[in-house]
Design a protein around this motif. Sequence first.
Motif, PDB file in Angstrom:
ATOM      1  N   CYS A 190       0.836  -1.207   0.000  1.00 14.30           N
ATOM      2  CA  CYS A 190       0.000   0.000   0.000  1.00 14.30           C
ATOM      3  C   CYS A 190       0.870   1.255   0.000  1.00 14.30           C
ATOM      4  N   THR A 225       2.461   1.752  -3.329  1.00 14.28           N
ATOM      5  CA  THR A 225       1.487   2.245  -4.307  1.00 14.28           C
ATOM      6  C   THR A 225       1.285   3.750  -4.156  1.00 14.28           C
ATOM      7  N   LEU A 226       1.233   4.212  -2.903  1.00  8.40           N
ATOM      8  CA  LEU A 226       1.089   5.654  -2.680  1.00  8.40           C
ATOM      9  C   LEU A 226       2.301   6.408  -3.232  1.00  8.40           C
ATOM     10  N   ALA A 248       1.854   6.639  -6.924  1.00 11.33           N
ATOM     11  CA  ALA A 248       0.837   7.645  -7.235  1.00 11.33           C
ATOM     12  C   ALA A 248       1.437   9.044  -7.123  1.00 11.33           C
ATOM     13  N   TYR A 249       2.260   9.256  -6.078  1.00  7.00           N
ATOM     14  CA  TYR A 249       2.874  10.564  -5.885  1.00  7.00           C
ATOM     15  C   TYR A 249       3.747  10.930  -7.088  1.00  7.00           C
ATOM     16  N   PHE A 260      -4.041   1.826  -8.470  1.00  9.35           N
ATOM     17  CA  PHE A 260      -4.857   1.457  -7.313  1.00  9.35           C
ATOM     18  C   PHE A 260      -5.713   0.212  -7.581  1.00  9.35           C
TER      19      PHE A 260
END
Lengths: 140, 293
Positions: free
Chosen positions: A67, A70-71, A74-75, B285
Amino acid sequence: MIHPAFEEVTEHHHVDDATFKKRVRNTTILLSVITVIELAIGLAIYNIHKGENPSELLVLMFKGMVCILTLAKAYYIVSVFMHLGDEIRNMIMTIVVPLLLFVWFIGAFIWDGSSYKNLRNKYDRHFKESTMPVKHGAHK
Amino acid sequence: MSTTTTFVQQNKWWTGGKSPFNLEYGKLMMWYFLMSDAFTFGAFLISYGTIRFSQNFWPDPNVVFNAFPGAGHANLPLAFVSVMTFILIISSVTMVLAVHAGHNNDKKGVIKWLIWTIIGGAAFLGCQAWEWHHLITGEHAVLMDGQLNIVGQTTSVNPWGDLVTNEAAIAALAKTPHETLVNLAHLSDHNITHAAAMKMNHDDLMKTVTANLDALHIRKNGPVAFGGYFFGITGFHGFHVFSGVVINIVMLIMTQKDVFAKRGHYLMIEKAGLYWHFVDLVWVFVFLCFYLI
């Protein structure tokens, strides 16, 4: 090069080609490496599940790591590929601050789902008996 | 970056006559659209999480997604979805290059990188079509309502429940209709052709299937919601990819017709680029929620 459509935009970002190429290349490598690590963790989880006594805590820790990775991905996509990092601070805040709603959104709804499960296991014996997985030892 | 910072400090942004966010109107609105779209996807994924947390059992993604085109029944967890993920990452990079070529008013560069981005998007959609087809038409032996059935992954049935003990499977075999036994015999041992299994009598079929029980990996039916969420969310994402490809094709045609060259800027490519990166962002995601955890 002031063009009519540009009038409202006072400052233009101009990056020289060399810096730009370096930045894109580094971000691509970074995203690929993070994805490979994520896949490795996914396979590790698969092998833990296959083992004799799967450690739930270890699986949970690996899932938490995925998780976070993944963040991070995304950043980098938003900040570098979408150039949000290059915009002025006020504009960034109008995007980022509303997204903070997700902190409550995720927490509250996951909690709700988990609470519903606990209530059903307590009061609905049929649900519990028909859905609770049987411990097989080794999964095939 | 540093020039921007000093500029920000010097400028009074809210005195009128200029964009206080230093952004062209259309681009700013694209950002706000993407923010709202993030909430739509977020709500879908959170609802999936809520249902998942309300269940005692949830299918293991490594069991569900272990197929690869052309690899037959080989067990390859995560392999195909990593191909899909890399296709999207690379197509995001080619889009960045298209936007950059636009900044330099380099028409040829824009065309070249847009074409690569479109190819990437189309390849991703092709992969998704294969994956859906494989899941829907898959044949899995599932113990449902006391008998064995052969089902695929749809929105109304989920074949990925808990593994069934051999005793329970044999008990269910007695109640299983003859036609299903024929199919199970073929499924459990591909050396037995469907035609050969048709000719076998009921007892022989029972014996064959019992002898090959391990090959069938018989499971209970799992939570039905899995299919609806998987097809719903990956479908909604796939629809975004599809519209992104269409938008990029429109951008390509407009570039070739010199629309942007005459306008003097390629801002439209930037807006299409934002949308395309967002599609990649959402996939990050979706990949996490459905395939990794």
